[in-house]
Every structure is written in C-alpha cells, then in structure tokens.
Design an enzyme around this catalytic site. Sequence first.
Site, PDB file in Angstrom:
ATOM      1  N   GLU A  41       0.847  -1.189   0.000  1.00  0.00           N
ATOM      2  CA  GLU A  41       0.000   0.000   0.000  1.00  0.00           C
ATOM      3  C   GLU A  41       0.886   1.244   0.000  1.00  0.00           C
ATOM      4  O   GLU A  41       1.939   1.278   0.629  1.00  0.00           O
ATOM      5  CB  GLU A  41      -0.895  -0.003   1.252  1.00  0.00           C
ATOM      6  N   LYS A 113      -9.630   1.393  -2.652  1.00  0.00           N
ATOM      7  CA  LYS A 113      -9.859   0.867  -1.308  1.00  0.00           C
ATOM      8  C   LYS A 113     -11.255   1.250  -0.812  1.00  0.00           C
ATOM      9  O   LYS A 113     -11.643   2.414  -0.852  1.00  0.00           O
ATOM     10  CB  LYS A 113      -8.786   1.422  -0.367  1.00  0.00           C
ATOM     11  N   CYS A 154      -5.183  -3.215   2.686  1.00  0.00           N
ATOM     12  CA  CYS A 154      -4.942  -2.993   4.118  1.00  0.00           C
ATOM     13  C   CYS A 154      -6.191  -3.171   4.997  1.00  0.00           C
ATOM     14  O   CYS A 154      -6.588  -4.278   5.293  1.00  0.00           O
ATOM     15  CB  CYS A 154      -4.308  -1.619   4.323  1.00  0.00           C
TER      16      CYS A 154
END
Length: 275
Positions: A41, A113, A154
């Site tokens: 990330e 995300k 994440c």
Amino acid sequence: MTRIAVLQMTSGIDPAANAVVLESAIAEAAAAGCAMLFTPEMSGLLDRDRVRATAKIVGEADNPVLARVRDAAAKAGLWVALGSLAIRRDDGRWANRSFLVDAGGGIAARYDKIHMFDVALASGESWRESAAYAPGGVVVTAETPLGRLGFTVCYDLRFPALFEELGRQRCDAIAIPAAFTVPTGKAHWHVLMRARAIEASAYVIAAAQVGAHEDGRRTYGHSLVADPWGEVVLDMGGEATGLAFAEIDARRIADVRAQLPSLANRRPIPRSDGA
C-alpha cells in the site's frame, strides 16, 4: 507452479525515490524468473502530513510513479500488482488506488480501497483516512498469470463480507497490500491473513510497509503469503526491506477445495427474525 516476488518497502515522502525502489524490484523479480511482483500500500508516497503531500498527489494520467512502473514492467515483461498509490480524483478528493499492470505495461485493472482507516488506538495513534480519501464502491477481480486475482487494500482485511464476495467469484489469490500499524499488526496481522485465506480457499499475498518512515510513523512489516489451507509459506519479518519469493501452486488450490468445499457448501444466512 507460478513464481512471484513480494516487495517489502519503507516508502518515504519523495515519489521519485520510491519509484527507483520499485523499478529495481521489477528488474530483480524478472531476473529471478517471476511472473508477478506484488508491492505494498502507498508504494509511491507515504506521508501523513497532508498539506505537504498535496502537491505530490496528482491524477492518474499525471502520476510519475505509475508511469515509471508501467515502463519498467514493459521493459521486464513482468506483471505488477502495484499495491496502491494516492491518486487525485476528478472531484478533488483522493483515492487509495491499486493498479494491476500487465507485462506490456498496460493497466489491466484498478481498485479503490473500500474501507477507510478511521481509528483511535490505545497507543495514541489516530488516523482519519476518510478526511482526505474517498472510498471505492466496486469489488474488483482480474485474470493474471496466477489465475483470478482479487483486490483489497490494508484495512479491507477486517471486513469479511468483501472476502466472501471474492470467494464467491472463485479467486485463486487475493492481494492485500498494507501499511499496518505496529500495535494492530502484532495483535491481528497473522491471524486475519490466515483466516481470509482459509475462508476464500485461496492464496493471500500481502506486501507490506515496514519500519520507521520519514513522516514519523512506524509500520509492522511481515509481508507474507498464506496458502488456501492457511499455512504461512512466506513471512518477511518486521525489520528488513527487499524482495522475497514464493510459489503459487494451482494444484494446492484445487486440493484444498476438494477436501473442504466450503465455497460450494455456502448457504444464505437467514435473518434473526426469520425473514
């Protein structure tokens, strides 16, 4: 068997310096006979000072790190799962965006995300990703040299509904690029990674940030690969940067799904009121 490379980084506040690391990793992975490279990330810029970072966060078409990764991938003939970059959207907000770059340098897939990291930890760390970043709203999978790859970033790791959908789409592997905090990493990283692999009967591939960063944060590291049985086949530890390698075995996926056909056995869960 398909060989992959996993890059563990300590990204800083200078995109050009981070791009050099990525270019070197692409060349090294290709020389090692890998089909794909996975990066963490925020591979291109990791800066919690949003005022300072603003000038460096540009639209996708103008992002210099993305351009250099695409050129390097084409030169090396290597697929790259570029964990994520900070990208300025047309509406002025930012996206935490993963890119799948094919061996010709083309963009084969994008994923924004979905779950924003808005937390206040007992350690005193406080993060409000949603203050600058807009969440994505689309589940993304794509065909790769590993088979069907699912995308997450994440904090998405903590939301099983996303992984249930990736399992429903029969992903062979799921990318989980990360910049995990040290306290949450120590408590939850390995157990959640293994659980997600088991639930989806798929490999999980988690390239991570590690160590002390220029912006003052510390990240947990432990880039890892877990197989569909939940066994950790690669763990890069919490100290060093660099590349490590793993083999993705399509036979292992088929064997686990034959033994425990949980994807095929899933049933709708009734609501508690019986509806």
